[in-house]
Design an enzyme around this catalytic site. Structure first.
Site, mmCIF file in Angstrom:
data_model
loop_
_atom_site.group_PDB
_atom_site.id
_atom_site.type_symbol
_atom_site.label_atom_id
_atom_site.label_comp_id
_atom_site.label_asym_id
_atom_site.label_seq_id
_atom_site.Cartn_x
_atom_site.Cartn_y
_atom_site.Cartn_z
ATOM 1 N N LYS A 55 66.400 30.026 43.908
ATOM 2 C CA LYS A 55 67.194 30.318 45.233
ATOM 3 C C LYS A 55 67.300 29.118 45.931
ATOM 4 C CE LYS A 55 65.882 33.051 49.229
ATOM 5 N NZ LYS A 55 65.035 34.225 49.846
ATOM 6 N N SER A 128 66.354 38.735 50.970
ATOM 7 C CA SER A 128 67.465 37.549 50.982
ATOM 8 C C SER A 128 67.662 37.057 49.813
ATOM 9 C CB SER A 128 67.191 36.546 51.936
ATOM 10 O OG SER A 128 65.847 35.780 51.641
ATOM 11 N N SER A 152 61.694 39.717 50.778
ATOM 12 C CA SER A 152 63.108 39.289 50.132
ATOM 13 C C SER A 152 63.131 39.096 48.625
ATOM 14 C CB SER A 152 63.232 37.856 50.618
ATOM 15 O OG SER A 152 63.714 37.943 52.120
#
Length: 422
Positions: A55, A128, A152
């Site tokens: 990420k 996210s 997330s």
């Protein structure tokens, strides 16, 4: 039999076509790490040579971690890998790229106006860690590393039909990971199987214990039957729970749990992580960069700035007490990961208030475990009639990570046998 280099280069080629999933690729690193894996004998472990994505919150040497934003492009690239990246490399994993996300990691929808949104049939990917989950769901990476503050990793796992794991905070090193809300942030992971999550957890944590599955499971019936859980999600979760009971798994059905009480605290006074997010990124709202930030993120930051500090302290105190209640109960709780099916993005962008309400609905059932700092895992259950994946969330006591994963592996095996019989 294909070499690690051949299969990884094929994955890298696919990643290059998925621009809304990957923000940066690592071709030189891929070739070097894949060749080393090919040449290594014996292998370092079952994940030696496995592809992994990272990420855009996690430092990769030579890459600028932008948190899905557009205004950090002038920052210097990272001088060194984050510690979790180091641990993965030492175990033989091959890093292929950096994945997209909700900007600043401050949304459960997964929308990103700067870099695109990895949707499926117009539906949101969850956030996210949207790109991280997509890299696994689309078969590009075997593993993906994201972060989980309020859900997330679990939300995008549920929406995209993969396994998503949030460990107890502190289990994995956070050096080199951009913060959102430091008291609630943790690195998390994605895979297509619990077995891969178990192996990855051992690498990142140094804990390779192999405990039995939990002996006490509880289904939170008030959540399943509540009107805030959509009928299709409730139906698929109930079918999954019935399959577990038919397979001989003993589960207590309870009306309420400490997770319900945590949710009541959040509803009454607010989410403490939002206050910390303002402390981390609120200064951007007063700079020229504010106009470049996703408007839904700026609106959420502004709303979070108005939360009452005294009431937030009450939430945190209540959370500490509830966490000890969960520890004493030694129970793993089962409930839906997300209360609704993955919504279509277009209607959310038409009305900011709809976006905000949907974001709250998406995170509602993952926030309690985050507030209480409990390990949690989302398992794919089945698709609804609309073709949307549904996730079942297992939440364990503090520091029960390996027991939780052993239980999740047992549940996954039962689901797999059921699918084979239908």
């Amino acid at each position: 039999m294909s070499s690690v280099l051949d299969t990884t280069l094929a994955a890298l080629h696919r990643a290059g076509r998925e621009r809304e999933v990957f923000l940066s690729l690592l071709p030189d690193r891929v070739r070097s790490e894949a060749r080393q894996s090919d040449e290594r004998f014996p292998k370092l472990g079952p994940l030696d040579g496995a592809t992994v994505s990272w990420k855009d919150m996690i430092a990769i040497k030579g890459i600028t971690a932008r948190a899905g934003s557009a205004h950090w492009r002038v920052e210097a690239p990272a001088a060194a890998d984050a510690e979790v990246v180091n641990r993965a490399r030492k175990a033989g994993l091959v890093s292929i790229g950096v994945t997209n996300q909700s900007e600043l990691a401050f949304s459960g929808i997964g929308y990103n106006p700067h870099h695109g949104t990895p949707m499926t049939d117009g539906r949101v990917p969850g956030g996210s860690s949207s790109g991280a989950a997509s890299s696994v769901a689309r078969g590009i990476a075997r593993l993906a590393i994201g972060t989980d503050t309020a859900g997330s990793c679990r939300v995008p796992a549920a929406f995209q039909g993969v396994v998503g794991f949030r460990p107890t905070r502190g289990r994995y090193p956070m050096g080199g990971v951009r913060p959102l809300a430091p008291s609630y942030d943790t690195v998390g992971s994605f895979a297509r199987s619990v077995a891969d999550i178990v192996e990855l957890d051992a690498i990142l944590s140094g804990d390779a214990a192999s405990p039995d599955a939990a002996g006490r499971l509880a289904v939170v019936t008030d959540v399943l039957d509540g009107n805030e859980v959509s009928a299709p999600v409730s139906r698929r979760c109930k079918e999954a729970l019935a399959a577990l009971e038919q397979a001989g798994l003993l589960m207590e059905h309870i009306q309420q749990s400490p997770l319900d009480e945590a949710l009541t605290l959040i509803r009454a006074s607010g989410w403490p992580g939002a206050v910390e997010a303002v402390q981390t990124y609120g200064h951007l709202l007063e700079t020229a960069d504010a106009r470049h930030i996703d408007p839904s993120v700026t609106a959420r930051l502004r709303a979070s700035a108005s939360l009452d500090p005294d009431r937030i302290e009450c939430v945190k105190q209540g959370a500490r007490e509830l966490r000890e209640t969960v520890r004493a109960s030694d129970t793993i709780y089962l409930l839906p990961t997300v209360a609704i099916e993955a919504p279509r993005l277009a209607p959310l962008l038409e009305k900011p208030e709809t976006f905000a309400a949907t974001n709250a609905a998406v995170l509602r059932l993952t926030m309690p475990a985050s507030l209480l700092d409990l390990p949690a895992v989302s398992l794919p259950v089945a698709k609804t009639a609309q073709g949307c994946w549904v996730g079942l969330q297992l939440v364990g006591p503090p520091d029960s990570d390996r027991t939780l994963l052993a239980t999740a592996a047992l549940v996954e095996r039962i689901f797999t046998r059921k699918e084979a019989q239908t």
